[in-house]
Write an enzyme that holds these catalytic residues in place. Structure first.
Site, PDB file in Angstrom:
ATOM      1  CD  GLU A 114      -2.786   0.371   2.366  1.00 17.06           C
ATOM      2  OE1 GLU A 114      -3.809  -0.642   2.079  1.00 17.06           O
ATOM      3  OE2 GLU A 114      -2.984   0.941   3.434  1.00 17.06           O
ATOM      4  CG  HIS A 147      -1.465  -8.743  13.426  1.00 22.22           C
ATOM      5  ND1 HIS A 147      -2.903  -8.813  14.007  1.00 22.22           N
ATOM      6  CD2 HIS A 147      -1.755  -9.359  12.403  1.00 22.22           C
ATOM      7  CE1 HIS A 147      -3.494  -9.653  13.306  1.00 22.22           C
ATOM      8  NE2 HIS A 147      -2.834  -9.935  12.353  1.00 22.22           N
TER       9      HIS A 147
HETATM   10  N1  LIG Z   1      -3.766  -0.629   5.390  1.00 24.25           N
HETATM   11  C1  LIG Z   1      -4.531  -1.987   5.266  1.00 24.25           C
HETATM   12  N2  LIG Z   1      -4.696  -2.706   6.167  1.00 24.25           N
HETATM   13  C2  LIG Z   1      -5.396  -3.784   5.813  1.00 24.25           C
HETATM   14  C3  LIG Z   1      -5.612  -4.512   4.675  1.00 24.25           C
HETATM   15  N3  LIG Z   1      -6.192  -5.424   4.826  1.00 24.25           N
HETATM   16  C4  LIG Z   1      -6.181  -5.767   5.948  1.00 24.25           C
HETATM   17  N4  LIG Z   1      -5.635  -4.944   6.593  1.00 24.25           N
HETATM   18  C5  LIG Z   1      -5.330  -4.977   8.173  1.00 24.25           C
HETATM   19  O1  LIG Z   1      -4.083  -5.730   8.326  1.00 24.25           O
HETATM   20  C6  LIG Z   1      -4.199  -6.758   9.287  1.00 24.25           C
HETATM   21  C7  LIG Z   1      -3.798  -8.131   8.812  1.00 24.25           C
HETATM   22  O2  LIG Z   1      -4.038  -8.961   9.415  1.00 24.25           O
HETATM   23  P1  LIG Z   1      -3.711 -10.398   9.145  1.00 24.25           P
HETATM   24  O3  LIG Z   1      -4.281 -11.446  10.157  1.00 24.25           O
HETATM   25  O4  LIG Z   1      -3.978 -10.891   7.804  1.00 24.25           O
HETATM   26  O5  LIG Z   1      -2.045 -10.594   9.107  1.00 24.25           O
HETATM   27  C8  LIG Z   1      -5.869  -6.866   9.430  1.00 24.25           C
HETATM   28  O6  LIG Z   1      -6.087  -7.263  10.771  1.00 24.25           O
HETATM   29  C9  LIG Z   1      -6.164  -5.576   8.936  1.00 24.25           C
HETATM   30  O7  LIG Z   1      -6.648  -4.662  10.248  1.00 24.25           O
HETATM   31  C10 LIG Z   1      -5.399  -3.489   3.610  1.00 24.25           C
HETATM   32  O8  LIG Z   1      -5.773  -3.827   2.557  1.00 24.25           O
HETATM   33  N5  LIG Z   1      -4.808  -2.262   3.760  1.00 24.25           N
HETATM   34 MN   LIG Z   2      -0.114 -11.318   8.251  1.00 27.74          MN
END
Ligand SMILES: Nc1nc2c(ncn2[C@@H]2O[C@H](COP(=O)(O)O)[C@@H](O)[C@H]2O)c(=O)[nH]1
Ligand SMILES: [Mn+2]
Length: 576
Positions: free
Chosen positions: A238, A486
């Site tokens: 991103e 996270h």
């Molecule tokens: N800035 C963004 N944040 C995102 C996006 N899709 C998900 N998320 C956030 O990241 C974490 C990743 O968690 P994981 O368990 O898959 O490692 C998730 O909890 C969201 O809060 C995005 O496209 N852009």
């Molecule tokens: Mn992850």
């Protein structure tokens, strides 16, 4: 047996529950009574199996009831599906801690009951677990929760790390200006992001990327072929603008208005093959001295190195699109005929490390001192406080990096109780912190606390900049198991997001900044997998502000700024 007072709950959705009294005359085999109650109280159409909550024993015969039916047990009623939760695999294992302290750092952020049950099952039935910390982004996983960190003595539990070993997030600076990415300009930038799918360069070049001062870490030609790819699903890269940052606070960190790249990816197919290999046999947890534990850790470390190299290569590929004139990024382009020399790899890696602000793994296991010691930077303050209280001085500041996290005197004198949880320091002075969706507060490479870490919300909500905080109150990070949230964490499953959000947004284009959003708001999204657009929609995630505020309230983090997403890249169908 006398009458028993129990709780019955749906095995599939453990938040649906009801109390039940089993009359004395039914206690030898109460199945019919329970099935009847499950139909009326839990609205289960065809209940056919019963499991003991927290242990997973199936109660099928009279002998099972005699052995396990007690007042206050929870009985999980299934319509045929397998037990949801952690099975007590090791039976009467001496190393399980049924009273293991657990702490969920959530108040404003919603945490559902299934993930609470999963946290408790893991903490209290897996051997060696001495502390469990549920972060405010806690949400259910298949068997174990996501957004959790577990400390264990002597035992390694691959299932608590999951298949995407080494998955994490890294921020890189770019030379773009905010004027180049704000508002409609984001669309032009999004157009430049091409050639980022598929196999990157030749096998020899991939293997050359998988080499550092310590040695090679190729995982073989098949899994290496995914190197440099994001991997869709929950992963992304991103382009963000730093909107606010307390620069004096974040030290090495980000500057206001600069444009950064946040990469979220992991070890792709390799991590899941490692997990499968170590969990398809009879045992899924290993005592540290066993061959399996050592082998698993060796593979785990390789997967983490690979995942980090993968994030770097993804960044290189993106930078080659974003800053086309820079020779060091040339290697990122997928031009097969060019033969690159060792010096090109060195130059790309060294330039990239100048751009890398931070890289964290949120799915991993780490061996750390336990109870944790105060960070080095806090020692002068503690010494001063203790001097004024006329108490003994803490140990002198050590002189080398390795020893400073291990001052001579253990901090167990400072730490034995917090909130109302009692922590037994245990027979060893270190634990394995298992993380599945939890950011570390220390950089394992330097043993220093991270200056800043990202807390992403979703593609269209802020990514907050967090600074880990350590204090005596939290026993220098014991409360939160040296970890932070996270992300925002899912508020609905993928299946629910797909069905409900595809309805809610029918006919709307979710890939462009929403109409009516002021200039400076909204994200251009590249996501050519239709289902993923809904599964990963911002509504599928919790409120990232609530998550961060919980961390602040618990005294484990400060919010030092935030970034706004301008272009979010998930997956592109290059054939279009
Ligand atoms: N800035 C963004 N944040 C995102 C996006 N899709 C998900 N998320 C956030 O990241 C974490 C990743 O968690 P994981 O368990 O898959 O490692 C998730 O909890 C969201 O809060 C995005 O496209 N852009
Ligand atoms: Mn992850």
């Amino acid at each position: 047996m006398p009458a028993m007072r129990v709780t019955i709950a749906s095995n599939a959705n453990q938040s649906i529950r009801a109390p039940l009294v089993i009359p004395a005359k039914n206690t030898s085999d109460p199945r019919n009574l329970i099935f009847h109650a499950a139909k009326s109280k839990l609205r289960l159409k065809k209940p056919i199996r019963i499991f003991l909550g927290g242990a997973g024993h199936e109660l099928a015969f009279e002998a099972d009831w005699k052995l396990h039916l007690r007042n206050d047990v929870t009985l999980l009623i299934s319509a045929g599906e397998e037990y949801v939760g952690v099975r007590e695999v090791h039976g009467e294992n001496d190393d399980t801690h049924p009273e293991c302290p657990m702490y969920i750092l959530a108040d404003k952020a919603y945490v559902d009951s299934l993930s609470r049950v999963q946290l408790e099952n893991a903490a209290r039935t897996l051997p060696g677990i001495v502390h469990a910390a549920g972060q405010p982004d806690l949400h259910p996983g298949t068997k174990f929760p996501i957004g959790a960190a577990f400390a264990s003595y002597k035992w390694i539990h691959p299932l608590l790390i999951g298949g995407d070993i080494g998955c994490g997030m890294a921020w890189y600076r770019t030379k773009l200006s905010r004027e180049q990415v704000d508002g409609d300009k984001g669309k032009r930038v999004a157009e430049r992001l091409r050639g980022l799918e598929g196999v990157w360069r030749s096998r020899a070049e991939r293997e050359a990327w998988l080499e550092d001062d310590v040695g090679h870490f190729s995982t073989g030609p098949v899994s290496d072929s995914a190197l440099g790819t994001i991997g869709a699903g929950n992963h992304f890269a991103e382009i963000q603008v730093v909107e606010e940052t307390a620069s004096s606070e974040d030290g090495l960190g980000l500057k206001e208005n600069e444009v950064v790249l946040l990469v979220h990816s992991g070890s792709r197919g390799y991590g899941s093959s490692v997990l499968k290999r170590f969990t398809s046999g009879k045992y899924t947890s290993f005592e540290e001295s066993t061959y399996q534990a050592k082998e698993y850790l060796r593979e785990h470390n390789k997967a983490c190195r690979w995942a980090k190299a993968n994030r770097d290569l993804i960044a290189l590929r993106f930078l080659s699109c974003l800053e086309p004139g820079e020779p060091a990024w040339d290697l990122g382009r997928n031009v097969h005929e060019t033969v690159h020399l060792e010096k090109d790899f060195l130059s790309a890696k060294s330039k990239l490390s100048e751009r890398r602000v931070v890289d964290i793994c949120h799915n991993n296991v780490e061996r750390v001192k336990w109870p944790p010691n105060p960070p080095y930077s806090d020692l002068p303050r503690i010494r001063e406080a203790q001097t004024s209280n006329n108490t003994a001085l803490p140990p002198k500041a050590p002189t080398d990096l390795d020893s400073f996290l291990v001052p001579e005197a253990s901090s167990s004198s400072i730490i034995s109780e917090f909130r109302n949880l009692r922590i037994e320091p245990g027979p060893q002075d270190y634990v394995y912190i298992h993380r599945k969706g939890a950011a570390p507060t220390y950089n394992p490479a330097t043993n220093n606390p991270f200056t800043i870490i990202p807390l992403p919300g979703s593609r269209a909500t802020p990514t907050l900049i967090l600074k880990p905080v350590f204090s005596e109150e939290t026993n220098w990070g014991m409360l939160n198991a040296l970890s932070l949230a996270h992300g925002a964490g899912r508020s609905m499953s993928r299946a629910k997001a797909l069905s409900s959000l595809s309805q809610k947004y029918k006919g709307q284009n979710l890939l462009e900044p929403s109409k009516g959003s002021r200039n400076g708001e909204g994200t251009w999204v590249i996501c050519d997998e239709k289902d993923l657009v809904y599964e990963e929609a911002p509504d599928a995630y919790k409120d990232v502000h609530a998550v961060a505020e919980d961390l602040v309230q618990e005294g484990v983090a400060k919010i030092v700024g935030w970034c706004r997403a301008r272009v979010s890249y998930k997956v592109r169908n290059e054939g279009r």
